[in-house]
Motif scaffolding. Sequence first.
Motif, short mmCIF file in Angstrom:
data_model
loop_
_atom_site.label_atom_id
_atom_site.label_comp_id
_atom_site.label_asym_id
_atom_site.label_seq_id
_atom_site.Cartn_x
_atom_site.Cartn_y
_atom_site.Cartn_z
N GLU A 586 0.83 -1.19 0.00
CA GLU A 586 0.00 0.00 0.00
C GLU A 586 0.87 1.25 0.00
OE1 GLU A 586 1.28 -1.65 2.92
OE2 GLU A 586 -0.76 -1.90 3.72
N TRP A 587 0.28 2.34 -0.51
CA TRP A 587 0.99 3.61 -0.58
C TRP A 587 -0.03 4.71 -0.81
CZ3 TRP A 587 1.32 -0.33 -4.12
CH2 TRP A 587 0.70 -0.11 -5.37
N ILE A 588 0.38 5.96 -0.68
CA ILE A 588 -0.48 7.11 -0.98
C ILE A 588 -0.41 7.35 -2.49
CG2 ILE A 588 -0.86 9.58 -0.63
CD1 ILE A 588 0.55 9.27 2.10
N ASP A 589 -1.57 7.39 -3.16
CA ASP A 589 -1.52 7.62 -4.60
C ASP A 589 -2.26 8.88 -5.03
OD1 ASP A 589 -4.19 6.91 -4.47
OD2 ASP A 589 -4.08 5.34 -5.98
N TYR A 590 -2.87 9.62 -4.07
CA TYR A 590 -3.55 10.86 -4.46
C TYR A 590 -3.70 11.75 -3.24
CZ TYR A 590 -7.16 14.00 -6.32
OH TYR A 590 -7.86 15.10 -6.75
N VAL A 591 -3.33 13.04 -3.41
CA VAL A 591 -3.55 14.05 -2.38
C VAL A 591 -3.98 15.33 -3.08
CG1 VAL A 591 -2.49 15.53 -0.62
CG2 VAL A 591 -1.86 13.12 -0.75
N GLU A 637 -6.40 0.65 6.43
CA GLU A 637 -5.27 1.56 6.59
C GLU A 637 -5.68 2.69 7.53
OE1 GLU A 637 -2.42 0.80 5.33
OE2 GLU A 637 -3.14 -0.83 4.04
N TYR A 638 -4.69 3.21 8.23
CA TYR A 638 -4.91 4.30 9.18
C TYR A 638 -4.34 5.59 8.59
CZ TYR A 638 -6.16 0.55 12.33
OH TYR A 638 -6.75 -0.54 12.89
N TRP A 639 -5.17 6.62 8.55
CA TRP A 639 -4.79 7.91 7.99
C TRP A 639 -4.65 8.93 9.12
CZ3 TRP A 639 -3.78 8.84 2.86
CH2 TRP A 639 -4.23 7.90 1.94
N ASP A 640 -3.59 9.72 9.06
CA ASP A 640 -3.43 10.86 9.95
C ASP A 640 -2.85 12.00 9.14
OD1 ASP A 640 -4.05 9.98 12.82
OD2 ASP A 640 -2.70 8.38 12.12
N VAL A 688 0.91 14.12 5.45
CA VAL A 688 -0.10 13.09 5.25
C VAL A 688 0.55 11.74 5.52
CG1 VAL A 688 -1.77 12.08 3.64
CG2 VAL A 688 -1.21 14.52 3.50
N VAL A 689 0.00 10.95 6.45
CA VAL A 689 0.59 9.66 6.83
C VAL A 689 -0.44 8.55 6.59
CG1 VAL A 689 1.62 8.29 8.67
CG2 VAL A 689 2.05 10.76 8.57
N TYR A 704 4.61 -0.60 7.15
CA TYR A 704 4.00 -0.57 5.83
C TYR A 704 3.21 0.73 5.64
CZ TYR A 704 5.12 -5.53 5.68
OH TYR A 704 5.79 -6.72 5.69
N GLY A 705 3.45 1.40 4.51
CA GLY A 705 2.72 2.63 4.22
C GLY A 705 3.64 3.72 3.72
N GLU A 706 3.16 4.96 3.80
CA GLU A 706 3.90 6.06 3.18
C GLU A 706 3.53 7.38 3.82
OE1 GLU A 706 5.41 6.08 -1.19
OE2 GLU A 706 3.35 6.83 -1.18
N THR A 707 4.49 8.32 3.79
CA THR A 707 4.28 9.69 4.26
C THR A 707 4.57 10.65 3.12
OG1 THR A 707 4.87 9.18 6.55
CG2 THR A 707 5.08 11.49 5.86
N GLU A 708 3.74 11.71 3.01
CA GLU A 708 3.99 12.76 2.03
C GLU A 708 3.90 14.11 2.73
OE1 GLU A 708 2.51 10.51 -2.05
OE2 GLU A 708 1.50 12.37 -1.45
N ASP A 709 4.86 14.99 2.45
CA ASP A 709 4.89 16.34 3.03
C ASP A 709 4.65 17.38 1.95
OD1 ASP A 709 5.35 15.50 5.58
OD2 ASP A 709 7.50 15.94 5.59
N TYR A 710 3.89 18.41 2.27
CA TYR A 710 3.62 19.54 1.37
C TYR A 710 3.70 20.84 2.16
CZ TYR A 710 1.77 15.86 -1.66
OH TYR A 710 1.63 14.73 -2.42
N THR A 711 3.54 21.96 1.46
CA THR A 711 3.56 23.27 2.10
C THR A 711 2.20 23.93 1.95
OG1 THR A 711 5.92 23.59 1.70
CG2 THR A 711 4.61 25.57 2.06
#
Length: 814
Positions: A586-591, A637-640, A688-689, A704-711
């Motif tokens: 699993e991974w983040i595929d859209y934000v 999956e757990y989203w934070d 986004v976690v 397992y999973g992914e983190t994405e950082d934005y401004t």
Amino acid sequence: MINKYSAATLLLLGGLTSTTLAQDFSRVKSRELDENGMPALIEFRTQGGAYQLSEAKTALREQLQLATDDQLSLLKTETDELGFVHEKYQQFYKGIKVEHGTYSVHARQGRVALLNGHFEKVRSLNTTPSLDAAAALTRALAFVGARTYMWQDAAEEAGLRQQENNAAATYAPKGELVVVKNHRSTNALRAGQPTLAWKFNVYAKAPLSRAFIYVDAHSGEIVLKDDIIKHAAATGTFATKYSGTKTATTDSYNGTFRLRDVSRGSGIQTYNCKKGSSYTAAVDFTDADNSWTEYNNANFDNAALDAHYGAQSTYDYFKNIHGRNSYNNAGAAIKNYVHFDDTPGDGVGYENAFWDGTRMTYGDGATRFDPLTSLDVAAHEIGHAVCSSSANLTYSNESGALNEGFSDIWGACVEYYKDASKATWLIGEDIDKVRPALRSMSNPNAEGQPDTYKGTSWYSGTGDNGGVHYNSGVLNHWFYRLAVGGSGTNDIGSVFSVAGIGIDKAGRIAYRTETVYLTASSNYAAARTGSIQAAKDLYGAGSAEEQAVTNAWFAVGVGAAYGGTTTPPPTTVTYCASKGTSVAYEWIDYVKLGTIARTSAADAGYYNGTATSTSIAAGSSQTISFSAGFASTAYTEYWDIYIDYNQDGDFTDAGETVVTGSSASAATLTGTFTVPTTAKTGATRLRVVLSDASATTSCNSYSYGETEDYTVNITGGATLAPAGVTSLMGGSSLSNSVEQAITVFPNPAADVLNISLASKALVVLAMVTDLRGARVSNARFENGQLHVAGLAKGIYLLTVSDGQKSFHQKFVKE
């Protein structure tokens, strides 16, 4: 074939002696270096020991410190209206051409005033190929993967021979041995390094493409793809589709009139492809009385009148304003082909226009566009031809964004020159059926482009040749600011003020920048340097025009304001690391939040998207959309999601967890939160976690999973740390908040995917991309159904629009 030059034709080496160094200090006024530490521009003093033009080769040898294996060969010499003499040289290494390595000498009154260009430092390169041209071509064709090529079509080959008046002319690629930077290798030791390569001009007929393909002459690896096709006498009365009634030059032939003009250069000719893909089968558009008023028909034949009028208008602009005789400054014929369709008979028009290195081609449009022959599109595409005959900007990354941006500039300039009542600062406004325009130069963000270098909507991925159609917004907005002026604060916090100089002066500066000072590998920094020098040439050092050029670049985040002033950078904080150790499942595929909208595949557990930003107002309600990608089964999956409202470098303060919950869905989820009125004004971190473990926090490494950082840029906020709690999304469970705005079925699909919107609105646009973000062309949308039989098996992202909003959903092709 191996392309080498005799030593007699080449400028050979010379060392930099102590005497030369002493002379250098007395001669050089200023020197600017490129990102590799090589001189990008050298300005000389006008007095003292200045080089004479007859000493140009000595100047190059000494200033570039040429080694034994380095050579420069004179390509051409031109004299401009200011009295400058420009000599352009091509770089060679051991007699082999260094691709994109050109350097220019600019002299005035017999003295060398400037040197500029790109010189590639090549050392210890093995120039004996391991692969011959035939083996390398096999690799190139496997990379392109077309069904048919132009040289396989006897009619196209015959047409080329007739066009070139050369019985030996052929589209079949011939290998040229060159040295070129490796732009595609994933090997850190090879990426960006000068490479011996075979260069091929590969023109594919189906699917349509034309590009220079570079193949490593030792490993067979594809090291660069440089697109050539860039994705648009009598006096007759034209009832055009987009520009009203106009007069235009045609010719009288066999008792009728046709869309040909022999009064401009070697001619302008407009042909009818009859909704096919064959240029040799194209025929003339004709009219009995030269009053072309009956062409407003169901076939959109009046669009051909726009193409002909647009080519004439573009020719006139460059000739009358810049003294340029056609796109190559040598009177080349401009040929237009209208009603082109690369998939004849499928009932769907071709939604593009392009210049293929030889001619203009226009499609009739379909879901998104009307026929793509509007005045600014014609000028844009012919602008690509001007570029290929001057700076020849490589069609990838920043140089490709400049290539696209200059074409938009010429679209705006030609519209203003011929009809100032048109929307000068919008590109494609006449042809776009879904959006107000394809691009906006005055407000690039409105159409998903950045207006600031590496600011909001800046694209840093590999799709779209490194974002050439996205990141061109920075050059577009620079030109707008230069012409119109204005003040404000850009995405990176710089407070700017620009005194506009008008579109006429701005166009002259842009033209001189592109045709005199830029080279194939120029980036935004080089464009800034070149345009400042162009302004000095045209209007004088220290002039209001030079100041405006400099300040306009500062406004879009490139370089300092005039006089060297910059906005002090904000105090930075260091954020803790957060990363998934595995994205196998699993991974983040859209934000999406505001103008942040990223679709992606797995990013190795962490993605740094802080160069991408959006603005949110204190006290406002915001909705963030996001979704998970799964290798197969959709697990819980757990989203934070966090925002550092008080900008203290952590996410542990009250209210900074803006979304939390779990879901086992691959659909698009949404969360709604309210930005506290006490949030601190300025740029801060959005995190986004996604994790398979409920105990995952904002600061740790998890399985397992992914983190994405934005401004996010908070506006209208406070200067103190926030207090209070934001509203969370739908309670504690994400499963209650799945956005059901779009429904697709069956999913997986084999042949047809049915699409409906919860709002019952009509779907006006459907686009398919793969997980890399690359658009997929062989999926056809009509009557609420997406025909997917032509897709390979796999997971795809569907984007649909009702003309106002866009929605996303993944589907599986089985």
